[in-house]
Design a protein around this motif. Structure first.
Motif, PDB file in Angstrom:
ATOM      1  N   VAL A  54       0.788  -1.271   0.031  1.00 21.07           N
ATOM      2  CA  VAL A  54       0.064   0.000   0.025  1.00 21.07           C
ATOM      3  C   VAL A  54       1.059   1.242   0.083  1.00 21.07           C
ATOM      4  CG1 VAL A  54      -1.902  -0.949   1.067  1.00 21.07           C
ATOM      5  CG2 VAL A  54      -0.185  -0.035   2.540  1.00 21.07           C
ATOM      6  N   LEU A  74      -9.855  -1.835   1.553  1.00 14.94           N
ATOM      7  CA  LEU A  74      -8.505  -1.574   2.110  1.00 14.94           C
ATOM      8  C   LEU A  74      -8.222  -2.182   3.457  1.00 14.94           C
ATOM      9  CD1 LEU A  74      -5.638  -0.601   1.950  1.00 14.94           C
ATOM     10  CD2 LEU A  74      -6.630   1.779   2.339  1.00 14.94           C
ATOM     11  N   LEU A  93       1.761   4.104   7.233  1.00 15.18           N
ATOM     12  CA  LEU A  93       0.946   3.019   6.389  1.00 15.18           C
ATOM     13  C   LEU A  93      -0.552   3.179   6.307  1.00 15.18           C
ATOM     14  CD1 LEU A  93       1.866  -0.921   6.598  1.00 15.18           C
ATOM     15  CD2 LEU A  93      -0.415  -0.200   6.689  1.00 15.18           C
ATOM     16  N   GLY A  97      -1.715   4.463   2.575  1.00 14.32           N
ATOM     17  CA  GLY A  97      -2.590   3.503   2.001  1.00 14.32           C
ATOM     18  C   GLY A  97      -3.881   4.146   1.719  1.00 14.32           C
TER      19      GLY A  97
END
Ligand code: VAH
Length: 316
Positions: A54, A74, A93, A97
Motif C-alpha cells: 500500500v 483496504l 501505512l 495507503g
C-alpha cells in the motif's frame, strides 16, 4: 455486470475471512486477494492473488488499472499495540495507503470502497458507556488517531469527489480461522488456543477490563450488509459504530470454564496494552447502524465461546 473485487491486506485476521466470504458470494475468480506477503493457507489456490504494497503508489495503480475493480476493501493496517512500538510506520501505512486508494477510486471511478475503522477512535474523554456515534474523540494511540483522521478523509472524499467509501468502527474481533496481529484485544483469541493447548492462560489485561468485542462471523456479515446497503440509506460517511458484545477477561474465562472446568486464568500486570485498553470505551451504541442498514448482532459471549472451542478443537 458481475462485481470485480480487490481485497488489499487479504492475509490479515479480517482479510482471510472476508476473501472467503466474498468469493462464496461473487465467485472466486471475481475476488482478487492481495497482500505484501505470500497468500496464506486459506487463500492460496482458492482464487486470484496479487502482491500489493500500500506504500507503493505505482504498484497499487497497476492493480487498479489491470483489474478495474468495482469494489476495493483496504484492510492493510498496523494495529494499536504494534503502532505504539512503531508510531511513524503506523501513521504512514495507515494514512498513505488510504489516500492512495481514495485517489485511485476517483481516477478509476471505483463503485465502492471499504475501509475499517475501530472503537480505538475514541479516547479518555469520550463517554465510556454506550459511546454514541458523535461525541468527544481524543484517541491517544497512533492507531486510534490514524483511524480518526482516516474517517475524516473518507467523509471528505465522499463529499468532495463522490467516492462511495464506507466504514465500520470494529470492536475487538474474535475468530478461529485467522489470528489477530498486534492488537490490544488479541487476548480474546489467544485465550482459546491456550485453554485448549495448556488448560491455562495468563492474560495481559486486568480481570475487570471490559471492552467491546465481536465474533468474526458477525463482523463479516456487518461488512457485507453495509456494502450492500443502498447508498441513499447511509447517513454516516465517516464510520459506523458497531457495538458487538462487551465483556471482561474474567467473564470470558468463566465462560470458557463452562466447557473446560479445570481451565486456569491468571493476569499479568504492567503490560503497556492495559493503558491502551483503559483509554477505550467499555460499551458502544450502534443505533445508527441498526436504523440505516438494519444491523443486528447474532453472537453473544456464550455463542462465541462455544463456536470458538468447537472449531479450534478440530485444528489444534
Ligand atoms: C486492536 N484489534 O486491538 C484492534 C482493534 C478495538 C481494537 O481495533 O488494535
Amino acid at each position: 455486470m458481475s462485481e470485480k473485487i480487490l481485497v488489499i491486506g487479504a492475509n490479515g485476521q479480517i482479510g482471510t475471512e472476508l476473501v472467503t466470504a466474498l468469493r462464496g458470494i461473487h465467485g472466486a475468480e471475481n475476488v482478487i486477494a492481495s497482500d505484501i506477503n505470500s497468500p496464506n493457507y486459506a487463500i492460496r489456490n482458492s482464487g486470484p492473488f496479487e502482491f500489493a504494497n500500500v506504500l507503493d503508489k505505482d504498484n497499487l495503480h497497476h492493480l487498479f488499472d489491470k483489474h478495474r475493480p468495482t469494489q476495493v476493501y483496504l484492510l492493510a493496517a498496523i494495529l494499536s499495540a504494534v503502532g505504539e512500538q512503531k508510531p511513524k510506520m503506523a501513521w504512514d501505512l495507515n494514512m498513505t495507503g488510504l489516500l492512495h486508494v481514495l485517489d485511485f477510486a476517483v481516477e478509476f471511478k471505483t463503485s465502492k470502497i471499504f475501509w475499517p475503522s475501530s472503537i480505538a477512535v475514541f479516547g479518555p474523554h469520550s463517554p465510556q458507556y454506550n459511546t454514541p456515534q458523535y461525541c468527544v474523540m481524543d484517541p491517544n494511540t497512533v492507531y486510534g488517531f490514524s483511524k480518526l483522521a482516516g474517517e475524516r478523509w473518507c467523509e471528505y472524499y465522499y463529499v468532495k469527489y463522490g467516492v462511495d467509501v464506507r466504514s465500520l468502527r470494529y470492536p475487538g474481533l474474535i475468530g478461529w480461522r485467522a489470528n489477530p496481529g498486534g492488537g490490544t484485544t488479541d487476548y480474546a483469541v489467544h485465550i482459546f488456543h491456550e485453554a485448549l493447548k495448556k488448560g491455562k492462560y495468563q492474560g495481559f489485561l486486568s480481570a475487570q477490563t471490559a471492552l467491546p468485542m465481536m465474533y468474526m462471523d458477525d463482523a463479516i456479515r456487518a461488512t457485507i450488509n453495509l456494502m450492500d446497503a443502498p447508498a441513499e440509506n447511509l447517513s454516516i460517511r465517516s464510520s459506523y459504530n458497531l457495538a458487538g458484545i462487551s465483556f471482561t477477561p474474567e467473564q470470558l474465562a468463566e465462560e470458557i470454564k463452562k466447557h473446560i472446568p479445570d481451565f486456569e486464568m491468571s493476569y499479568a500486570d504492567s503490560d503497556p496494552r492495559q493503558a491502551i485498553a483503559d483509554s477505550w470505551p467499555k460499551s458502544i451504541d450502534d443505533t445508527q447502524a441498526q436504523q440505516d442498514w438494519g444491523w443486528q448482532l447474532d453472537y453473544d459471549l456464550a455463542k462465541i465461546t462455544g463456536d470458538m472451542l468447537t472449531n479450534l478443537k478440530k485444528i489444534i
